[in-house]
Design a protein around this motif. Structure first.
Motif, short mmCIF file in Angstrom:
data_model
loop_
_atom_site.label_atom_id
_atom_site.label_comp_id
_atom_site.label_asym_id
_atom_site.label_seq_id
_atom_site.Cartn_x
_atom_site.Cartn_y
_atom_site.Cartn_z
N ILE A 64 0.84 -1.20 0.00
CA ILE A 64 0.00 0.00 0.00
C ILE A 64 0.87 1.26 0.00
N ASP A 65 1.96 1.23 0.75
CA ASP A 65 2.84 2.40 0.85
C ASP A 65 3.99 2.30 -0.15
N PRO A 66 4.22 3.38 -0.91
CA PRO A 66 5.32 3.35 -1.88
C PRO A 66 6.69 3.36 -1.19
N LYS A 67 7.68 2.82 -1.88
CA LYS A 67 9.07 2.87 -1.42
C LYS A 67 9.66 4.23 -1.79
N GLY A 68 9.16 4.80 -2.89
CA GLY A 68 9.65 6.11 -3.33
C GLY A 68 8.87 6.60 -4.53
N PHE A 69 9.27 7.76 -5.04
CA PHE A 69 8.56 8.32 -6.20
C PHE A 69 9.40 9.36 -6.92
N PHE A 70 9.00 9.62 -8.17
CA PHE A 70 9.58 10.65 -9.01
C PHE A 70 8.47 11.60 -9.45
N PRO A 71 8.48 12.87 -9.02
CA PRO A 71 7.53 13.85 -9.57
C PRO A 71 7.89 14.06 -11.05
N LEU A 72 6.91 14.11 -11.92
CA LEU A 72 7.19 14.18 -13.36
C LEU A 72 7.16 15.59 -13.94
N GLU A 73 7.19 16.58 -13.08
CA GLU A 73 7.24 17.96 -13.55
C GLU A 73 8.54 18.18 -14.33
N ASN A 74 8.41 18.63 -15.58
CA ASN A 74 9.56 18.93 -16.44
C ASN A 74 10.50 17.73 -16.61
N VAL A 75 9.90 16.54 -16.71
CA VAL A 75 10.69 15.32 -16.92
C VAL A 75 10.38 14.77 -18.30
N GLU A 76 11.42 14.25 -18.95
CA GLU A 76 11.26 13.64 -20.27
C GLU A 76 11.72 12.19 -20.21
N ALA A 77 10.92 11.31 -20.79
CA ALA A 77 11.27 9.89 -20.85
C ALA A 77 11.68 9.55 -22.28
N SER A 78 12.69 8.70 -22.41
CA SER A 78 13.11 8.25 -23.74
C SER A 78 13.63 6.82 -23.66
N ARG A 79 13.62 6.14 -24.80
CA ARG A 79 14.19 4.79 -24.86
C ARG A 79 15.70 4.93 -24.88
N SER A 80 16.38 4.06 -24.22
CA SER A 80 17.84 4.07 -24.19
C SER A 80 18.40 3.63 -25.54
N GLU A 81 19.49 4.26 -25.95
CA GLU A 81 20.14 3.85 -27.19
C GLU A 81 20.88 2.52 -27.01
N ARG A 82 21.24 2.20 -25.77
CA ARG A 82 22.00 0.98 -25.49
C ARG A 82 21.13 -0.27 -25.44
N ASP A 83 19.88 -0.11 -25.00
CA ASP A 83 19.02 -1.27 -24.78
C ASP A 83 17.57 -0.84 -25.00
N GLU A 84 16.90 -1.46 -25.97
CA GLU A 84 15.54 -1.03 -26.32
C GLU A 84 14.51 -1.31 -25.23
N LYS A 85 14.89 -2.08 -24.20
CA LYS A 85 14.00 -2.33 -23.06
C LYS A 85 14.20 -1.30 -21.95
N GLN A 86 15.22 -0.44 -22.09
CA GLN A 86 15.52 0.54 -21.04
C GLN A 86 14.88 1.90 -21.34
N ILE A 87 14.47 2.55 -20.25
CA ILE A 87 13.90 3.90 -20.30
C ILE A 87 14.81 4.81 -19.49
N GLU A 88 15.06 6.01 -20.01
CA GLU A 88 15.81 7.01 -19.27
C GLU A 88 14.89 8.18 -18.95
N LEU A 89 14.83 8.54 -17.67
CA LEU A 89 14.11 9.74 -17.24
C LEU A 89 15.14 10.83 -17.02
N ARG A 90 14.92 12.00 -17.63
CA ARG A 90 15.84 13.12 -17.49
C ARG A 90 15.05 14.42 -17.34
N PRO A 91 15.65 15.41 -16.69
CA PRO A 91 14.98 16.72 -16.62
C PRO A 91 14.97 17.37 -18.01
N LYS A 92 13.85 18.01 -18.37
CA LYS A 92 13.72 18.65 -19.69
C LYS A 92 14.62 19.88 -19.82
#
Length: 132
Positions: A53-81
């Motif tokens: 029920i209780d989260p271990k942690g979180f990422f607020p998505l304000e000004n965040v961009e997600a993209s697929r990793s160039e190294r591995d098509e199963k990986q996602i990178e979250l970065r500040p915009k």
């Protein structure tokens, strides 16, 4: 779909949920976590187990961009915009600990799942109350 006893709060109507692996910030090992993408406000929560029920942690998505990793098509990178740092928070014995990262790397079970997460994360980030 499992019902969470949240009394109508963040986790009752997720935009997406599922298992991913999260790379640690300091120790670059991978931890399997249950993720829930919540839309109000746009936040990516992670849990130790699917039924927690209780989260271990979180990422607020304000000004965040997600993209697929160039190294591995199963990986996602979250970065500040806009440069700067990706904000995070996690719950430890001492309480809530906040962090700032250059990026966060997540790994999905397959590339189709990674693509779906990227689309929803970016869509959610654009609808954040303070998003640009």
């Amino acid at each position: 779909t499992k019902e969470r006893d949240d009394e109508g709060n963040l986790f009752t109507d997720p935009l997406k949920e599922g298992w991913m692996r999260k790379q640690g910030g300091i120790h670059k090992g991978w931890s399997k976590r249950w993720f829930i993408l919540s839309g109000q406000p746009s936040t990516l929560f992670y849990f130790q187990n699917e039924n927690d029920i209780d989260p271990k942690g979180f990422f607020p998505l304000e000004n965040v961009e997600a993209s697929r990793s160039e190294r591995d098509e199963k990986q996602i990178e979250l970065r500040p915009k806009m440069g700067g740092f990706l904000k995070s928070a996690k719950y430890e014995n001492s309480g809530l600990v906040t962090g700032n990262h250059k990026k966060c790397i997540l790994k999905c079970p397959n590339s189709d799942e990674a693509q779906r997460w990227v689309e929803l994360l970016n869509e959610s980030s654009q609808h954040h109350p303070n998003g640009r």
